[in-house]
Design a protein around this motif. Sequence first.
Motif, PDB file in Angstrom:
ATOM      1  N   GLY A 187       0.855  -1.205   0.000  1.00 30.98           N
ATOM      2  CA  GLY A 187       0.000   0.000   0.000  1.00 30.98           C
ATOM      3  C   GLY A 187       0.875   1.233   0.000  1.00 30.98           C
ATOM      4  N   LYS A 188       0.283   2.307  -0.518  1.00 31.65           N
ATOM      5  CA  LYS A 188       0.979   3.581  -0.609  1.00 31.65           C
ATOM      6  C   LYS A 188       1.402   4.074   0.782  1.00 31.65           C
ATOM      7  N   THR A 189       2.319   5.023   0.792  1.00 29.04           N
ATOM      8  CA  THR A 189       2.744   5.554   2.086  1.00 29.04           C
ATOM      9  C   THR A 189       1.533   6.125   2.845  1.00 29.04           C
ATOM     10  N   GLY A 190       1.454   5.818   4.129  1.00 29.41           N
ATOM     11  CA  GLY A 190       0.339   6.306   4.950  1.00 29.41           C
ATOM     12  C   GLY A 190      -0.921   5.464   4.837  1.00 29.41           C
ATOM     13  N   SER A 191      -0.842   4.334   4.123  1.00 27.94           N
ATOM     14  CA  SER A 191      -2.062   3.525   3.950  1.00 27.94           C
ATOM     15  C   SER A 191      -2.329   2.625   5.157  1.00 27.94           C
ATOM     16  N   GLY A 192      -1.456   2.687   6.157  1.00 28.89           N
ATOM     17  CA  GLY A 192      -1.727   1.932   7.399  1.00 28.89           C
ATOM     18  C   GLY A 192      -1.033   0.582   7.458  1.00 28.89           C
ATOM     19  N   LYS A 193      -0.002   0.381   6.620  1.00 30.61           N
ATOM     20  CA  LYS A 193       0.674  -0.934   6.563  1.00 30.61           C
ATOM     21  C   LYS A 193       1.342  -1.292   7.883  1.00 30.61           C
ATOM     22  N   SER A 194       2.149  -0.351   8.409  1.00 28.56           N
ATOM     23  CA  SER A 194       2.924  -0.727   9.608  1.00 28.56           C
ATOM     24  C   SER A 194       2.001  -0.966  10.794  1.00 28.56           C
ATOM     25  N   TRP A 195       0.908  -0.206  10.865  1.00 31.40           N
ATOM     26  CA  TRP A 195       0.016  -0.413  12.009  1.00 31.40           C
ATOM     27  C   TRP A 195      -0.720  -1.731  11.876  1.00 31.40           C
ATOM     28  N   LEU A 196      -1.057  -2.078  10.667  1.00 31.97           N
ATOM     29  CA  LEU A 196      -1.687  -3.385  10.453  1.00 31.97           C
ATOM     30  C   LEU A 196      -0.669  -4.479  10.807  1.00 31.97           C
ATOM     31  N   LYS A 198       1.658  -4.314  12.959  1.00 29.85           N
ATOM     32  CA  LYS A 198       1.776  -4.425  14.427  1.00 29.85           C
ATOM     33  C   LYS A 198       0.642  -5.281  14.981  1.00 29.85           C
ATOM     34  N   MET A 199      -0.533  -5.142  14.396  1.00 29.93           N
ATOM     35  CA  MET A 199      -1.660  -5.962  14.883  1.00 29.93           C
ATOM     36  C   MET A 199      -1.410  -7.438  14.537  1.00 29.93           C
ATOM     37  N   ILE A 200      -0.956  -7.690  13.314  1.00 29.23           N
ATOM     38  CA  ILE A 200      -0.724  -9.089  12.894  1.00 29.23           C
ATOM     39  C   ILE A 200       0.376  -9.716  13.759  1.00 29.23           C
ATOM     40  N   GLY A 219      13.345   2.291  12.299  1.00 31.40           N
ATOM     41  CA  GLY A 219      13.282   2.411  13.763  1.00 31.40           C
ATOM     42  C   GLY A 219      11.852   2.579  14.266  1.00 31.40           C
ATOM     43  N   GLU A 220      10.853   2.448  13.399  1.00 28.42           N
ATOM     44  CA  GLU A 220       9.460   2.688  13.804  1.00 28.42           C
ATOM     45  C   GLU A 220       8.957   1.654  14.820  1.00 28.42           C
ATOM     46  N   PHE A 221       9.229   0.379  14.538  1.00 25.65           N
ATOM     47  CA  PHE A 221       8.757  -0.686  15.432  1.00 25.65           C
ATOM     48  C   PHE A 221       9.505  -0.592  16.767  1.00 25.65           C
ATOM     49  N   SER A 488       5.757  -3.471   1.960  1.00 20.88           N
ATOM     50  CA  SER A 488       6.323  -2.676   0.869  1.00 20.88           C
ATOM     51  C   SER A 488       5.288  -1.701   0.314  1.00 20.88           C
ATOM     52  N   GLN A 489       5.787  -0.585  -0.246  1.00 20.41           N
ATOM     53  CA  GLN A 489       4.842   0.419  -0.773  1.00 20.41           C
ATOM     54  C   GLN A 489       4.284   0.055  -2.138  1.00 20.41           C
ATOM     55  N   THR A 490       4.993  -0.785  -2.879  1.00 23.15           N
ATOM     56  CA  THR A 490       4.492  -1.167  -4.209  1.00 23.15           C
ATOM     57  C   THR A 490       4.796  -2.638  -4.475  1.00 23.15           C
ATOM     58  N   GLU A 545     -11.723   9.940  12.490  1.00 24.78           N
ATOM     59  CA  GLU A 545     -10.966   8.730  12.808  1.00 24.78           C
ATOM     60  C   GLU A 545     -10.468   8.022  11.543  1.00 24.78           C
ATOM     61  N   ARG A 546      -9.212   7.601  11.576  1.00 19.38           N
ATOM     62  CA  ARG A 546      -8.672   6.903  10.410  1.00 19.38           C
ATOM     63  C   ARG A 546      -9.128   5.467  10.384  1.00 19.38           C
ATOM     64  N   LYS A 547      -9.549   5.011   9.230  1.00 15.92           N
ATOM     65  CA  LYS A 547      -9.959   3.617   9.111  1.00 15.92           C
ATOM     66  C   LYS A 547      -9.326   3.049   7.858  1.00 15.92           C
ATOM     67  N   PRO A 548      -8.051   2.720   7.893  1.00  8.92           N
ATOM     68  CA  PRO A 548      -7.429   2.214   6.678  1.00  8.92           C
ATOM     69  C   PRO A 548      -8.109   0.920   6.231  1.00  8.92           C
ATOM     70  N   SER A 549      -8.333   0.810   4.929  1.00 10.22           N
ATOM     71  CA  SER A 549      -8.990  -0.390   4.395  1.00 10.22           C
ATOM     72  C   SER A 549      -7.975  -1.244   3.642  1.00 10.22           C
ATOM     73  N   ALA A 570      -9.441  -1.770   8.835  1.00 12.42           N
ATOM     74  CA  ALA A 570      -8.596  -2.169   9.975  1.00 12.42           C
ATOM     75  C   ALA A 570      -9.204  -1.639  11.267  1.00 12.42           C
ATOM     76  N   LEU A 571      -9.020  -2.394  12.348  1.00  2.92           N
ATOM     77  CA  LEU A 571      -9.472  -1.905  13.656  1.00  2.92           C
ATOM     78  C   LEU A 571      -8.606  -0.733  14.058  1.00  2.92           C
ATOM     79  N   ASN A 572      -9.157   0.117  14.894  1.00  3.79           N
ATOM     80  CA  ASN A 572      -8.349   1.207  15.401  1.00  3.79           C
ATOM     81  C   ASN A 572      -7.337   0.620  16.383  1.00  3.79           C
ATOM     82  N   PHE A 573      -6.074   0.984  16.170  1.00  8.36           N
ATOM     83  CA  PHE A 573      -5.006   0.407  16.976  1.00  8.36           C
ATOM     84  C   PHE A 573      -4.483   1.473  17.936  1.00  8.36           C
ATOM     85  N   PRO A 574      -4.245   1.204  19.209  1.00 12.04           N
ATOM     86  CA  PRO A 574      -4.367  -0.096  19.846  1.00 12.04           C
ATOM     87  C   PRO A 574      -5.713  -0.321  20.556  1.00 12.04           C
TER      88      PRO A 574
HETATM   89  N1  ATP Z   1      -5.245   0.809  12.437  1.00 12.39           N
HETATM   90  C1  ATP Z   1      -4.943   2.066  12.754  1.00 12.39           C
HETATM   91  N2  ATP Z   1      -5.415   2.614  13.887  1.00 12.39           N
HETATM   92  C2  ATP Z   1      -5.128   3.884  14.227  1.00 12.39           C
HETATM   93  N3  ATP Z   1      -4.342   4.689  13.497  1.00 12.39           N
HETATM   94  C3  ATP Z   1      -3.824   4.217  12.365  1.00 12.39           C
HETATM   95  C4  ATP Z   1      -4.098   2.874  11.928  1.00 12.39           C
HETATM   96  N4  ATP Z   1      -3.441   2.685  10.772  1.00 12.39           N
HETATM   97  C5  ATP Z   1      -2.791   3.826  10.491  1.00 12.39           C
HETATM   98  N5  ATP Z   1      -3.015   4.756  11.443  1.00 12.39           N
HETATM   99  C6  ATP Z   1      -2.480   6.127  11.476  1.00 12.39           C
HETATM  100  O1  ATP Z   1      -1.947   6.418  10.184  1.00 12.39           O
HETATM  101  C7  ATP Z   1      -0.550   6.691  10.258  1.00 12.39           C
HETATM  102  C8  ATP Z   1       0.156   6.073   9.069  1.00 12.39           C
HETATM  103  O2  ATP Z   1       0.016   4.679   9.146  1.00 12.39           O
HETATM  104  P1  ATP Z   1       1.254   3.712   8.860  1.00 12.39           P
HETATM  105  O3  ATP Z   1       2.503   4.243   9.485  1.00 12.39           O
HETATM  106  O4  ATP Z   1       0.849   2.343   9.247  1.00 12.39           O
HETATM  107  O5  ATP Z   1       1.330   3.864   7.287  1.00 12.39           O
HETATM  108  P2  ATP Z   1       2.337   3.112   6.291  1.00 12.39           P
HETATM  109  O6  ATP Z   1       1.493   2.591   5.183  1.00 12.39           O
HETATM  110  O7  ATP Z   1       3.161   2.122   7.037  1.00 12.39           O
HETATM  111  O8  ATP Z   1       3.219   4.305   5.761  1.00 12.39           O
HETATM  112  P3  ATP Z   1       4.789   4.258   5.295  1.00 12.39           P
HETATM  113  O9  ATP Z   1       4.842   3.400   4.073  1.00 12.39           O
HETATM  114  O10 ATP Z   1       5.067   5.698   5.005  1.00 12.39           O
HETATM  115  O11 ATP Z   1       5.549   3.701   6.470  1.00 12.39           O
HETATM  116  C9  ATP Z   1      -0.097   6.114  11.605  1.00 12.39           C
HETATM  117  O12 ATP Z   1       0.981   6.860  12.131  1.00 12.39           O
HETATM  118  C10 ATP Z   1      -1.334   6.253  12.460  1.00 12.39           C
HETATM  119  O13 ATP Z   1      -1.386   7.549  13.008  1.00 12.39           O
END
Ligand code: ATP
Length: 584
Positions: A187-196, A198-200, A219-221, A488-490, A545-549, A570-574
């Motif tokens: 997914g593109k940058t900011g699409s919620g990959k790293s937060w997803l 973390k949940m997985i 260093g994000e994790f 990965s972003q792409t 509220e962000r709700k990445p799909s 995605a569920l709101n984390f955490p």
């Molecule tokens: N499930 C979630 N619950 C709450 N906030 C979220 C969630 N997913 C994403 N966010 C918010 O969106 C921001 C960007 O999400 P994230 O860092 O996961 O994107 P990314 O796709 O990993 O971006 P990059 O490729 O730039 O690292 C997070 O810092 C957080 O604030």
Amino acid sequence: MKLIKMIDNNELEEIGVVSSPSNLTELKVDIKEEVIGKNLLGNLCVIKSSQDGKDLLIFGQITDIELKNVWLEQSQIRGIIKQKGPISPISGDHDLHIGRLSIISVFSVDGNEIKVERLGTVPSTNSKVYLVNKKFMDEFNKIFSKDRKLSFIGKYYGTDVLIPFEFRDFSKGEGGFGEAIHLGIFGKTGSGKSWLAKMIITCYAKNAGMSIFIFDPQGEFSNDVKDKKDDKKIKWGDLLKSCGKDVEVVSIGDIRLIFDDKDKTLDVLERLLNNIGIEDFWKYFGVFSDKKRLLIRVIIQSIKYLTSKKCVVPYNLEDLLSKDFREVLKEVKNRSNEVYKDDKYQKELKRSIEQNKNIILKKWDEISKWFLKTENCKTIAEIVEEMKGKDKIIIINLADEEARKSGMFWNISIKYFILAELVNYIKKAGEEEYLKDRILNTLVVIDEAHRFAPKEKPDDEELDRLKSLLIDAVRTTRKYGIGWMFISQTFSSIDKGILDQLRVFFVGYGLNYGSEWRRLDEIMGGEEALNIYKTFGDPLVSCGERKPSFIVKGPIIPFIPTSKAIAIDALNFPEEFKKCNNLD
Ligand SMILES: Nc1ncnc2c1ncn2[C@@H]1O[C@H](COP(=O)(O)OP(=O)(O)OP(=O)(O)O)[C@@H](O)[C@H]1O
């Protein structure tokens, strides 16, 4: 059975009836007039039917809604409308809204038992289609979770209906998946990959006996597991610990490139020296690119000689690389003829070393730190050994700031080198366990994977080696119980050799263009869920509220035995994640 009763008692909203033509994988649904204004896309629906004398529950996801008005398809009427506007009662009243319901799972219901079934007949056109609500799905999950460890990371797209996931460990025993699986999050940058991710990872962490390795280039994790006083921080470390894991962050400054075999350590030193640019170090010796390799060879030979029995009083390697490095420089001067044939250049080399001795020693200090033991340091072999069967989560913080803080010589090739050695050792550890009839039961997470396994052949030798090792590891380590998760972003920037091995895909917003879309379509096999993907909004511009799909596909949703792709929010984390998974 309560589920059947809920349908019979009209506790679910009826949205339409099965229509024609329908088949075993996709049903057409004539949408009822009362629900036409409702947002139905992505919604989970259920149909009560019967097969071989058993009650069936057929679940499907609405992947498209089509509007048909046969009158308006006639060109004469279109012509009139063009001039006069809508015509009553043709416009509107004769509209037909037809939903496409992609069948994702079928269960037979017997007493209090639910069993996966295969659909062998299409429900008749008087079958009612209901929207699954939270209460119905919670009840289903309750019955379904009897022999399973369900986890929740998302809800059906656009609904509040929780989807059950199962992130089983890789063991063959009860509750295990039987072998490792590889996952990809895109997914593109900011699409919620790293937060997803973390949940997985947290869901996998719930499996006793499983270890997790995270390569964390930004260093994000690592930052998210550090103890922080700030109440707003997500305190992921506490969450992982509550799952029974011992969490450790290893920073670059703690890693040492020391190996049991002295020759291997010196080989690594030689590779590291070759990765240092002329401007950064070698110009102080007065050598340029054509002679750099030769000079490095001579340095290594000098070290080998001074630590061998051939030397009258052999040096200890660690001393020679630190306080006694002047001796190496002396030896290099003695061997200057091995770098240059011409006497004039030999003298020039000796003169440069003498003249720049202080700066050479200072720079060497940064380089040699990689090979000197300190109190908290760890070799790569020790890091991998630590995680073997110990319920451990190790996060390798490879962020550039960490390197700068450590005062060690650092460049991108060293990052590649460390990752390559870690991959190598993890694979070796897997092989060793396999020979002992055991498995490593480890998930390895690689953030920013496109940087480490790029599609194009890299110019950097270390990156090329890392990429080959990764492709080989992904192909061979499944049976050792080592699963890989790439973030990965792409798609197009990551090597196909890796993509081809992934069985689970999570695809977030932003890849519906050009080559990315073609790749996505290929990976999803043209699945209907892609219609929903096109409607995903950019989480970065969402209000409130962000709700990445994500589109999800793979054998991690026990509710969908066919592994059909579905869309989730995605569920709101955490907070929400903790609540839904009883991790409070
Ligand atoms: N499930 C979630 N619950 C709450 N906030 C979220 C969630 N997913 C994403 N966010 C918010 O969106 C921001 C960007 O999400 P994230 O860092 O996961 O994107 P990314 O796709 O990993 O971006 P990059 O490729 O730039 O690292 C997070 O810092 C957080 O604030």
